[in-house]
Scaffold this motif. Structure first.
Motif, PDB file in Angstrom:
ATOM      1  N   ALA A   1      -2.390 -15.338   0.221  1.00  0.00           N
ATOM      2  CA  ALA A   1      -3.103 -15.502  -1.044  1.00  0.00           C
ATOM      3  C   ALA A   1      -4.422 -16.226  -0.797  1.00  0.00           C
ATOM      4  CB  ALA A   1      -2.248 -16.291  -2.033  1.00  0.00           C
ATOM      5  N   GLY A   2      -5.483 -15.758  -1.454  1.00  0.00           N
ATOM      6  CA  GLY A   2      -6.783 -16.403  -1.342  1.00  0.00           C
ATOM      7  C   GLY A   2      -7.524 -16.098  -0.058  1.00  0.00           C
ATOM      8  N   LYS A   3      -6.968 -15.208   0.777  1.00  0.00           N
ATOM      9  CA  LYS A   3      -7.586 -14.858   2.061  1.00  0.00           C
ATOM     10  C   LYS A   3      -7.958 -13.378   2.088  1.00  0.00           C
ATOM     11  CE  LYS A   3      -7.061 -18.928   4.038  1.00  0.00           C
ATOM     12  NZ  LYS A   3      -8.213 -19.765   4.452  1.00  0.00           N
TER      13      LYS A   3
ATOM     14  N   CYS B   1      -5.537  -6.421 -14.622  1.00  0.00           N
ATOM     15  CA  CYS B   1      -4.290  -7.155 -14.876  1.00  0.00           C
ATOM     16  C   CYS B   1      -4.155  -8.395 -13.997  1.00  0.00           C
ATOM     17  CB  CYS B   1      -3.093  -6.232 -14.663  1.00  0.00           C
ATOM     18  SG  CYS B   1      -3.017  -4.843 -15.808  1.00  0.00           S
ATOM     19  N   GLU B   2      -5.275  -8.824 -13.400  1.00  0.00           N
ATOM     20  CA  GLU B   2      -5.310  -9.997 -12.521  1.00  0.00           C
ATOM     21  C   GLU B   2      -4.219  -9.930 -11.455  1.00  0.00           C
ATOM     22  OE1 GLU B   2      -5.508 -13.624 -14.736  1.00  0.00           O
ATOM     23  OE2 GLU B   2      -7.438 -13.082 -15.642  1.00  0.00           O
ATOM     24  N   PRO B   3      -4.302  -8.924 -10.584  1.00  0.00           N
ATOM     25  CA  PRO B   3      -3.271  -8.748  -9.554  1.00  0.00           C
ATOM     26  C   PRO B   3      -3.297  -9.865  -8.524  1.00  0.00           C
ATOM     27  CG  PRO B   3      -5.144  -7.319  -9.107  1.00  0.00           C
ATOM     28  CD  PRO B   3      -5.386  -7.937 -10.459  1.00  0.00           C
ATOM     29  N   ALA B   4      -2.166 -10.033  -7.860  1.00  0.00           N
ATOM     30  CA  ALA B   4      -2.080 -11.031  -6.789  1.00  0.00           C
ATOM     31  C   ALA B   4      -2.799 -10.549  -5.541  1.00  0.00           C
ATOM     32  CB  ALA B   4      -0.613 -11.320  -6.468  1.00  0.00           C
TER      33      ALA B   4
ATOM     34  N   ARG C   1       1.881  -1.130  -9.006  1.00  0.00           N
ATOM     35  CA  ARG C   1       0.518  -0.601  -8.887  1.00  0.00           C
ATOM     36  C   ARG C   1      -0.308  -0.957 -10.110  1.00  0.00           C
ATOM     37  NH1 ARG C   1       2.922   4.839  -8.170  1.00  0.00           N
ATOM     38  NH2 ARG C   1       3.580   5.051  -5.997  1.00  0.00           N
ATOM     39  N   GLY C   2      -1.462  -1.524  -9.887  1.00  0.00           N
ATOM     40  CA  GLY C   2      -2.351  -1.861 -10.987  1.00  0.00           C
ATOM     41  C   GLY C   2      -2.068  -3.219 -11.593  1.00  0.00           C
ATOM     42  N   LYS C   3      -0.803  -3.617 -11.611  1.00  0.00           N
ATOM     43  CA  LYS C   3      -0.452  -4.913 -12.193  1.00  0.00           C
ATOM     44  C   LYS C   3      -0.425  -6.014 -11.145  1.00  0.00           C
ATOM     45  CE  LYS C   3       2.930  -7.316 -15.087  1.00  0.00           C
ATOM     46  NZ  LYS C   3       4.238  -7.244 -15.769  1.00  0.00           N
ATOM     47  N   GLU C   4       0.314  -5.790 -10.066  1.00  0.00           N
ATOM     48  CA  GLU C   4       0.431  -6.818  -9.020  1.00  0.00           C
ATOM     49  C   GLU C   4      -0.438  -6.521  -7.806  1.00  0.00           C
ATOM     50  OE1 GLU C   4       4.249  -8.844  -8.453  1.00  0.00           O
ATOM     51  OE2 GLU C   4       5.127  -7.155  -9.536  1.00  0.00           O
ATOM     52  N   ILE C   5      -0.676  -5.237  -7.561  1.00  0.00           N
ATOM     53  CA  ILE C   5      -1.566  -4.821  -6.478  1.00  0.00           C
ATOM     54  C   ILE C   5      -2.609  -3.876  -7.062  1.00  0.00           C
ATOM     55  CG2 ILE C   5      -1.799  -3.769  -4.203  1.00  0.00           C
ATOM     56  CD1 ILE C   5       1.146  -4.273  -3.712  1.00  0.00           C
ATOM     57  N   GLY C   6      -3.873  -4.280  -6.990  1.00  0.00           N
ATOM     58  CA  GLY C   6      -4.961  -3.420  -7.431  1.00  0.00           C
ATOM     59  C   GLY C   6      -5.587  -2.727  -6.239  1.00  0.00           C
ATOM     60  N   MET C   7      -6.242  -1.584  -6.509  1.00  0.00           N
ATOM     61  CA  MET C   7      -6.891  -0.866  -5.405  1.00  0.00           C
ATOM     62  C   MET C   7      -8.210  -0.274  -5.847  1.00  0.00           C
ATOM     63  SD  MET C   7      -5.333   1.929  -2.742  1.00  0.00           S
ATOM     64  CE  MET C   7      -6.297   2.486  -1.334  1.00  0.00           C
TER      65      MET C   7
ATOM     66  N   ASN D   1      -7.667 -16.362  -6.748  1.00  0.00           N
ATOM     67  CA  ASN D   1      -6.785 -16.661  -5.613  1.00  0.00           C
ATOM     68  C   ASN D   1      -6.041 -15.415  -5.146  1.00  0.00           C
ATOM     69  OD1 ASN D   1      -5.777 -18.519  -3.678  1.00  0.00           O
ATOM     70  ND2 ASN D   1      -3.871 -18.717  -4.815  1.00  0.00           N
ATOM     71  N   MET D   2      -6.741 -14.287  -5.137  1.00  0.00           N
ATOM     72  CA  MET D   2      -6.151 -13.031  -4.689  1.00  0.00           C
ATOM     73  C   MET D   2      -6.136 -12.959  -3.167  1.00  0.00           C
ATOM     74  SD  MET D   2      -7.712  -9.972  -7.059  1.00  0.00           S
ATOM     75  CE  MET D   2      -9.369 -10.206  -6.405  1.00  0.00           C
ATOM     76  N   GLY D   3      -5.187 -12.247  -2.643  1.00  0.00           N
ATOM     77  CA  GLY D   3      -5.274 -11.809  -1.262  1.00  0.00           C
ATOM     78  C   GLY D   3      -6.012 -10.484  -1.255  1.00  0.00           C
ATOM     79  N   MET D   4      -6.953 -10.301  -0.342  1.00  0.00           N
ATOM     80  CA  MET D   4      -7.733  -9.061  -0.326  1.00  0.00           C
ATOM     81  C   MET D   4      -7.605  -8.370   1.027  1.00  0.00           C
ATOM     82  SD  MET D   4     -11.573  -8.247  -1.695  1.00  0.00           S
ATOM     83  CE  MET D   4     -12.471  -9.365  -0.612  1.00  0.00           C
ATOM     84  N   LEU D   5      -7.205  -7.108   0.979  1.00  0.00           N
ATOM     85  CA  LEU D   5      -7.153  -6.255   2.157  1.00  0.00           C
ATOM     86  C   LEU D   5      -8.364  -5.333   2.077  1.00  0.00           C
ATOM     87  CD1 LEU D   5      -5.354  -5.592   4.618  1.00  0.00           C
ATOM     88  CD2 LEU D   5      -4.254  -3.827   3.221  1.00  0.00           C
ATOM     89  N   PHE D   6      -9.315  -5.535   2.981  1.00  0.00           N
ATOM     90  CA  PHE D   6     -10.617  -4.875   2.894  1.00  0.00           C
ATOM     91  C   PHE D   6     -10.777  -3.927   4.077  1.00  0.00           C
ATOM     92  CE2 PHE D   6     -15.104  -4.223   2.991  1.00  0.00           C
ATOM     93  CZ  PHE D   6     -15.603  -4.527   1.733  1.00  0.00           C
ATOM     94  N   ILE D   7     -10.990  -2.648   3.776  1.00  0.00           N
ATOM     95  CA  ILE D   7     -11.116  -1.623   4.808  1.00  0.00           C
ATOM     96  C   ILE D   7     -12.586  -1.279   4.996  1.00  0.00           C
ATOM     97  CG2 ILE D   7     -10.547   0.760   5.407  1.00  0.00           C
ATOM     98  CD1 ILE D   7      -8.010   0.388   3.675  1.00  0.00           C
ATOM     99  N   THR D   8     -13.033  -1.256   6.251  1.00  0.00           N
ATOM    100  CA  THR D   8     -14.445  -1.005   6.505  1.00  0.00           C
ATOM    101  C   THR D   8     -14.652  -0.463   7.915  1.00  0.00           C
ATOM    102  OG1 THR D   8     -16.663  -2.015   6.517  1.00  0.00           O
ATOM    103  CG2 THR D   8     -14.845  -3.379   7.287  1.00  0.00           C
TER     104      THR D   8
END
Length: 277
Positions: A32-34, A168-171, A87-93, A202-209
């Protein structure tokens, strides 16, 4: 720190060719937060890994083995109905190519509001106010809620996609190359917006690049993928300053310097014949 996601030994194969791995034995975690960046060239398995987390793999593919633990629960084993609640609620994409991800015949306000209606049961004036607030958060005037996607610029459409993903302010947020095809100025704005939202929520973010320049700006940890496998992973500064794998070193050699004086080197795959894993 709170661990949100742990992927262990994830292997994805075509159903017709189960012996051919498109993603092989992939393992990493997200807190979380990273921000964890997955970096690699096209076809390295970055987006497939993200789609597996969302349970959105093509019908032609299968999750052959491995686990995907989100908040301690293996969602790789979740049913379609259970995934729909996540999907959309706890994990956004944020998907690639906002023009093709947005429905051209629906207003952006309607599309932002869909997850709010589905997951939070908002309606009427409450829904309208929440959509307006989300547009403001991503830097778009609330009155543009009545606009259609083709009435917005590329940067504005990407901001709409961000508003949809955080509604929905996902985690956790998965951002699949969210700055592709944007000019440098707009790219910087989008990256700052995502980083600010991550910190505030304070989301965890998985960023693809593909871009190690982006990795240097936003990542806490980095995962380098090549041909479906992780070849290097670790804290971002350690990987950037002391890359261990020839592929990571080659990718970094492709990053231009600020003055434009550094000679750019094409990736040399000679190391594949040296037995380096």
């Amino acid at each position: 720190m709170t661990e949100l996601l742990r992927i262990e030994n994830l292997t994805i194969t075509p159903k017709a060719e189960p012996e051919r791995s498109l993603v092989k034995q992939v393992s990493f975690a997200l807190e979380a937060g990273k921000t964890t960046c997955i970096v690699g060239e096209s076809g390295s398995g970055k987006s497939l890994t993200a789609l597996a987390v969302m349970g959105l793999l093509s019908d032609q593919l299968q999750l052959k083995s491995g686990s995907i633990h989100f908040k301690g629960r293996d969602i790789a084993q979740a049913s379609h109905a259970q995934l729909q609640k996540i999907r959309g609620k706890e994990i956004g994409m944020i998907f690639q190519e906002p023009m093709t991800s947005l429905n051209p015949v629906l207003t952006v306000g309607y599309q932002i509001g869909e997850s709010l209606t589905q997951h939070l049961k908002l309606a009427g004036a409450t829904l309208k106010a929440r959509v307006a607030s989300l547009l403001q958060q991503v830097g778009i005037p609330p009155e543009r809620a009545n606009s259609y996607p083709d009435e917005l610029s590329g940067g504005q459409r990407q901001r709409v996609m961000i508003a949809m993903s955080i509604a929905c302010e996902p985690a956790m947020l998965i951002a699949d190359e969210p700055t592709t095809a944007l000019d440098v100025t707009v790219q910087a704005q989008i990256l700052k917006l995502l980083d600010d939202l991550k910190t505030r929520m304070n989301m965890g973010m998985l960023f693809i690049t593909h871009d190690f320049g982006v990795v240097a700006d936003i990542a806490d940890n980095v995962v380098v993928m090549f041909r479906g496998e992780i070849v290097e992973a670790g804290p971002v500064q350690a990987v950037l300053q002391h890359p261990q794998h020839p592929y990571t070193q080659a990718l970094l050699d492709c990053v231009p310097d600020a003055e434009g004086m550094k000679p750019l080197k094409p990736i040399d795959y000679a190391w594949l014949n040296t037995g380096v894993a």
